[in-house]
Design a protein around this motif. Structure first.
Motif, short mmCIF file in Angstrom:
data_model
loop_
_atom_site.label_atom_id
_atom_site.label_comp_id
_atom_site.label_asym_id
_atom_site.label_seq_id
_atom_site.Cartn_x
_atom_site.Cartn_y
_atom_site.Cartn_z
N LYS A 15 -0.21 0.70 7.80
CA LYS A 15 -1.54 0.11 7.89
C LYS A 15 -1.67 -0.62 9.22
O LYS A 15 -0.70 -1.15 9.75
CB LYS A 15 -1.78 -0.88 6.74
CG LYS A 15 -1.88 -0.23 5.37
CD LYS A 15 -3.13 0.62 5.23
CE LYS A 15 -4.38 -0.20 5.25
NZ LYS A 15 -5.60 0.62 5.11
N SER B 235 -9.66 -1.94 3.99
CA SER B 235 -9.22 -1.51 2.65
C SER B 235 -9.93 -0.24 2.21
O SER B 235 -9.93 0.08 1.02
CB SER B 235 -9.49 -2.62 1.62
OG SER B 235 -10.86 -2.67 1.28
N SER C 21 -11.99 -0.04 -1.25
CA SER C 21 -11.23 -0.64 -2.35
C SER C 21 -11.47 -2.13 -2.54
O SER C 21 -10.76 -2.79 -3.32
CB SER C 21 -9.73 -0.38 -2.16
OG SER C 21 -9.45 1.00 -2.25
N TYR D 267 -4.66 -4.02 -2.58
CA TYR D 267 -5.17 -4.55 -1.31
C TYR D 267 -5.23 -6.07 -1.29
O TYR D 267 -5.20 -6.66 -0.21
CB TYR D 267 -6.52 -3.92 -0.97
CG TYR D 267 -6.35 -2.61 -0.24
CD1 TYR D 267 -6.05 -2.59 1.11
CD2 TYR D 267 -6.45 -1.40 -0.92
CE1 TYR D 267 -5.88 -1.39 1.79
CE2 TYR D 267 -6.28 -0.19 -0.25
CZ TYR D 267 -5.99 -0.20 1.11
OH TYR D 267 -5.81 0.99 1.78
N PHE E 248 -10.75 -4.85 -1.14
CA PHE E 248 -9.72 -5.85 -0.84
C PHE E 248 -9.21 -6.54 -2.11
O PHE E 248 -8.88 -7.73 -2.11
CB PHE E 248 -10.25 -6.90 0.14
CG PHE E 248 -10.58 -6.35 1.50
CD1 PHE E 248 -9.60 -6.21 2.47
CD2 PHE E 248 -11.88 -5.94 1.81
CE1 PHE E 248 -9.89 -5.69 3.72
CE2 PHE E 248 -12.18 -5.42 3.07
CZ PHE E 248 -11.19 -5.29 4.03
N ILE F 252 0.82 -1.21 0.00
CA ILE F 252 0.00 0.00 0.00
C ILE F 252 0.86 1.26 0.00
O ILE F 252 0.42 2.33 -0.42
CB ILE F 252 -0.96 0.00 1.21
CG1 ILE F 252 -1.78 -1.30 1.22
CG2 ILE F 252 -1.90 1.20 1.17
CD1 ILE F 252 -2.60 -1.54 -0.03
N TYR G 191 -1.75 -6.87 -0.22
CA TYR G 191 -1.63 -6.51 1.20
C TYR G 191 -2.23 -7.60 2.09
O TYR G 191 -1.61 -8.04 3.07
CB TYR G 191 -2.32 -5.18 1.44
CG TYR G 191 -2.56 -4.84 2.89
CD1 TYR G 191 -1.51 -4.54 3.75
CD2 TYR G 191 -3.87 -4.79 3.39
CE1 TYR G 191 -1.75 -4.21 5.08
CE2 TYR G 191 -4.11 -4.46 4.71
CZ TYR G 191 -3.05 -4.18 5.56
OH TYR G 191 -3.29 -3.86 6.87
#
Length: 265
Positions: free
Chosen positions: A17, A72, A75, A86, A77, A13, A89
């Motif tokens: 986070k 997220s 977004s 994501y 995920f 990202i 991530y």
């Protein structure tokens, strides 16, 4: 239950986070490892949304699962059309961070993934894409056909300020235009059809009888697709709408399904 947070600089990202982790009372950092259920929030939610469920604590206290709440934003995920990663991530960072930090069953047989609405759809997408990581899916009111959406089928709901539903512009910022590679990647029916048979998943999902007709229809469509593909699943239609009250009422059944599959693996 014990609520913790874990924060790190995400390579996927490009900024810090944080995830929320919920430990059951029986958790111990040594001895028998604990299965993990990753729970993804809905559109407009965040990593604290699940904590708003009044019956979350009793469900956690009666179970033996570690819960993980990533976020997220809006977004979905996924690795989206804007280049936000994501999915990377979630599967490359969140899972490994949890396994490194906590006493977990660090295999697919000890991991489930679930969510509400946006998160319920993303849970199914990611489990089918990454069966090497997840063996169980649990969804409440999954918005499974988001990759197939054209235009604004929710235009008649725009006056209800309680509804967090993306406009056409916001939707296409994430998914790209109709026919995009992002949409093809996450098409639920393609994912079900082309799933890796070496990594079978079991699916629990439900939808409210008072939910939007389109939401009920897409859950029924996914039920039919899972049946046609012989994917083990439990599907329920029960009272309620598209909200956390519906989610909260279903927590005992959702956790019972996940717990029985993950603890018996």
């Amino acid at each position: 239950m014990k609520v913790l947070t874990e924060t790190w600089s995400s390579a996927s990202i490009g900024r810090e986070k944080t995830i929320t982790v919920v430990l059951p009372p029986s958790y111990s950092p040594v001895g028998r490892p604990f299965p993990v259920l990753y729970m993804l929030h809905g559109f407009g939610g965040n990593r604290t949304t699940w904590l708003q469920c009044a019956d979350l604590a009793p469900a956690v206290d009666s179970g033996q699962l570690i819960l993980v709440f990533p976020e997220s934003g809006r977004s979905w995920f996924i690795n989206d059309a804007r280049g936000r990663r994501y999915e990377d991530y979630l599967v490359d960072e969140v899972v490994s961070q949890v396994d490194d930090r906590f006493n977990t069953v660090a295999s697919r047989n000890g991991r489930g993934i679930g969510g509400f609405s946006m998160g319920g759809a993303a849970a199914l997408f990611q489990a089918l894409l990454h069966g090497e990581l997840f063996s169980v899916v649990c969804s409440n009111s999954g918005a499974f056909e988001a990759p197939l959406r054209e235009g604004d089928p929710y235009h008649h709901l725009r006056d209800d300020r309680r509804m967090a539903i993306p406009t056409t512009r916001d939707h296409e910022r994430v998914w790209g235009p109709v026919g995009s590679e992002v949409r093809r990647r996450y098409d639920p029916y393609r994912l079900i059809r082309d799933r890796n048979a070496d990594h079978p998943v079991e699916v629990y999902f439900d939808v409210g009888l008072d939910d939007y007709p389109r939401m009920v229809s897409m859950n029924q469509n996914v039920r039919d697709a899972l049946s046609a593909a012989s994917v083990p699943h439990e599907y329920r239609e029960r009272p309620g709408g598209h909200d956390l009250e519906f989610v909260n009422a279903g927590l005992p059944d959702l956790f019972a399904f996940a717990r029985s599959r993950l603890l018996s693996a």
